[in-house]
Write an enzyme that holds these catalytic residues in place. Structure first.
Site, PDB file in Angstrom:
ATOM      1  N   ASP A 135      18.399  60.948 -11.305  1.00  0.00           N
ATOM      2  CA  ASP A 135      19.557  60.611 -10.792  1.00  0.00           C
ATOM      3  C   ASP A 135      20.728  61.614 -11.553  1.00  0.00           C
ATOM      4  OD1 ASP A 135      21.638  59.696  -9.272  1.00  0.00           O
ATOM      5  OD2 ASP A 135      21.887  57.776 -10.452  1.00  0.00           O
ATOM      6  N   ASP A 187      19.758  53.284 -15.895  1.00  0.00           N
ATOM      7  CA  ASP A 187      20.130  54.387 -15.857  1.00  0.00           C
ATOM      8  C   ASP A 187      20.877  54.990 -17.082  1.00  0.00           C
ATOM      9  OD1 ASP A 187      22.205  56.546 -15.620  1.00  0.00           O
ATOM     10  OD2 ASP A 187      22.004  56.356 -13.305  1.00  0.00           O
ATOM     11  N   GLU A 220      20.436  47.687 -10.670  1.00  0.00           N
ATOM     12  CA  GLU A 220      21.025  48.632 -11.759  1.00  0.00           C
ATOM     13  C   GLU A 220      22.414  48.403 -12.282  1.00  0.00           C
ATOM     14  OE1 GLU A 220      21.623  52.647  -9.640  1.00  0.00           O
ATOM     15  OE2 GLU A 220      22.007  53.623 -11.689  1.00  0.00           O
ATOM     16  N   ASP A 233      26.389  62.487 -14.783  1.00  0.00           N
ATOM     17  CA  ASP A 233      25.390  63.129 -14.166  1.00  0.00           C
ATOM     18  C   ASP A 233      24.873  64.642 -14.181  1.00  0.00           C
ATOM     19  OD1 ASP A 233      24.192  60.665 -13.005  1.00  0.00           O
ATOM     20  OD2 ASP A 233      26.193  60.432 -12.182  1.00  0.00           O
ATOM     21  N   ASP A 255      29.690  59.126 -17.794  1.00  0.00           N
ATOM     22  CA  ASP A 255      28.364  59.276 -16.705  1.00  0.00           C
ATOM     23  C   ASP A 255      28.509  60.313 -15.749  1.00  0.00           C
ATOM     24  OD1 ASP A 255      26.239  58.328 -15.178  1.00  0.00           O
ATOM     25  OD2 ASP A 255      27.488  56.977 -14.135  1.00  0.00           O
ATOM     26  N   HIS A 272      16.455  55.305 -14.166  1.00  0.00           N
ATOM     27  CA  HIS A 272      17.246  56.344 -13.591  1.00  0.00           C
ATOM     28  C   HIS A 272      17.434  57.574 -14.530  1.00  0.00           C
ATOM     29  CE1 HIS A 272      19.422  55.215  -9.487  1.00  0.00           C
ATOM     30  NE2 HIS A 272      17.812  55.116  -9.669  1.00  0.00           N
ATOM     31  N   TRP A 327      22.428  48.997  -6.369  1.00  0.00           N
ATOM     32  CA  TRP A 327      23.702  49.336  -7.329  1.00  0.00           C
ATOM     33  C   TRP A 327      24.985  49.213  -6.404  1.00  0.00           C
ATOM     34  CZ3 TRP A 327      27.302  53.645  -6.924  1.00  0.00           C
ATOM     35  CH2 TRP A 327      28.074  53.606  -7.756  1.00  0.00           C
ATOM     36  N   LYS A 359      25.969  48.945 -14.541  1.00  0.00           N
ATOM     37  CA  LYS A 359      26.715  50.069 -15.054  1.00  0.00           C
ATOM     38  C   LYS A 359      27.952  49.566 -15.778  1.00  0.00           C
ATOM     39  CE  LYS A 359      28.946  53.939 -13.064  1.00  0.00           C
ATOM     40  NZ  LYS A 359      29.183  55.154 -12.107  1.00  0.00           N
ATOM     41  N   HIS A 417      24.855  54.912 -17.940  1.00  0.00           N
ATOM     42  CA  HIS A 417      25.641  53.603 -17.729  1.00  0.00           C
ATOM     43  C   HIS A 417      25.452  52.668 -18.846  1.00  0.00           C
ATOM     44  CE1 HIS A 417      24.510  53.833 -13.214  1.00  0.00           C
ATOM     45  NE2 HIS A 417      25.061  54.805 -13.652  1.00  0.00           N
TER      46      HIS A 417
END
Ligand code: RNT
Ligand code: ZN
Length: 412
Positions: free
Chosen positions: A322, A255, A222, A292, A290, A282, A181, A224, A258
């Site tokens: 993640d 992910d 990955e 997390d 994003d 993810h 990534w 995004k 993303h």
């Protein structure tokens, strides 16, 4: 009758075998990210976290040494049921006796301690080159930089990481998923969206043209949509990553933080499975961006799990977590998030999937809705607790976490 016996009967009446679901869940491996333990800091640099990602919060007790991080992983893993894999980033290289090696020269030896750690726990290791929090990230660019020296540095870093990934697989006997990534992008409207993407492509080619054992290392890419300070444009967009994965025969990674806020990764999984032997995920919880956040047992997590289970793809999807929350106890964050992935998988395994699919095919959407709603209040908790029992993991973990906080974390 015990709660579990009652639940078992409830599900059996719907044609679902709870014992079988529990056995299946026991075989699912979740790759757990090491970076929840120290807010994505790592051990190789004093640089602030960069790359458009952000941890917020200052909860006491964060791990600052390999020893502390390993102890915290042990504590968290002891309270997470079932099979796990350890997901490391290159910035977690372990240097000894004042040695320092930059990222373009990392060697397997810098991860020998991690291998020892994983082997002793019968775990595989997944890996990630770290293309952020480093002085060679110039103007927010790495593999797509116009500066050849910058690109060369990061190409070399990624090549070292492929070698280290192969070492992990050889040592543990379990294939290693190596995820690339890059944070590269622009805060404001670029004049040329193509050139950075062309350079990124060429850099990836230069990395992947090295020989490596494809049965041991699965390289994933990955995508995004944006990062903090990189709002206008990211080089590694969804279309880039998917197209590149197809072109080079590597594995795409999605992910679920993303994408645009109303785009759902759960809806993408079936299409990806149709055209890819393997896909990687993810799992995270984006809140408005994003962010997390710790994974909850929420609708999208359940829907992602359903798409893996009902499409019979448990052996084709690399499932990883993640997220990074520094505002609450980090060990608890780890346990809660990973448990919720396993919970969602069990929830999916307990759906009368064949029956639901048949209702859809018959276009009896009325009955389908009724059954879907009924499943939401089925006695799932009793089956989850039975699974925890079978894995010798206690249902509640907050007391254990608080004890560890008092005895270990606050004294750091
Ligand atoms: C960033 C990506 C990436 C990182 C980790 C630390 O938005 O999700 O996967 O979170 O590599
Ligand atoms: Zn991610």
């Amino acid at each position: 009758m015990s709660l579990y016996e009652e639940a078992k009967k409830y599900y059996a009446d719907l044609g679902v075998d709870t014992d079988k679901a529990i056995e299946e869940l026991k075989n699912i491996t979740v790759s757990v990210h090491c970076w929840q333990g120290d807010d994505v800091t790592g051990f190789d640099s004093k640089e602030a976290l960069s790359g458009g990602i952000q941890t917020t919060g200052n909860y006491p007790g964060k791990a600052t040494t390999p020893k502390q991080l390993m102890a915290d992983i042990d504590k968290a893993f002891s309270l997470i049921p079932g099979k796990k894999k350890l997901n490391l980033h290159a910035c977690y290289a372990i240097f000894e006796n004042g040695e320092f090696t930059d990222r373009d020269a990392l060697k397997p030896a810098h991860f020998a301690k991690w291998v020892e750690f994983a082997k002793a726990r019968n775990m595989g290791i997944d890996f990630n080159p770290t293309l952020f929090s480093h002085p060679m990230v110039k103007d927010n660019l790495t593999l797509s930089s116009p500066d050849e020296n910058v690109r060369k540095f990061w190409i070399e870093h990624c090549r070292r990481c492929v070698e280290i990934s192969e070492y992990f697989a050889t040592e543990t006997g379990i294939p290693c998923v190596m995820n690339i990534w890059i944070p590269d992008g622009y805060k404001d409207i670029p004049a040329d969206r193509l050139a950075p993407r062309k350079r990124f492509k060429d850099s990836l080619d230069a990395i992947l043209d090295m020989p490596y054992d494809k049965t041991k290392v699965y390289v994933t890419l990955e995508s995004k949509v944006f990062g903090i300070g990189l709002e206008a444009y990211t080089v590694g967009s969804a279309e880039f990553a998917l197209s590149y994965a197809d072109y080079k025969g590597i594995t795409p990674l999605m992910d679920n933080g993303h994408y645009h806020p109303t785009e759902m990764v759960s809806d993408k999984i079936s299409s990806m499975l149709l055209f890819h032997e393997k896909i990687a995920l993810h799992i995270t919880r984006p809140m408005r961006w994003d962010s997390d956040h710790v994974i909850l047992f929420d609708d999208e997590t359940k829907e992602i799990a359903k798409e893996i289970v009902r499409n019979d793809a448990l052996d084709r999807v690399f499932i990883a977590t993640d997220y990074f929350d520094a505002s609450i106890n980090r060990i608890s964050a780890w346990i809660t998030g990973v448990r919720n992935v396993k919970k969602a998988l069990l929830f999916a395994l307990l759906e009368p999937n064949a029956k639901m699919k048949a209702l859809q095919e018959e276009n009896d959407i009325t009955s389908l809705m009724v059954l879907q709603e009924e499943m939401k209040t089925a006695p799932f908790g009793a089956v989850w607790n039975e699974y925890l029992n079978a894995e010798n993991t206690s249902v509640s973990y907050i007391d254990e976490v608080k004890k560890y906080e008092k005895e270990v974390l606050v004294n750091r």
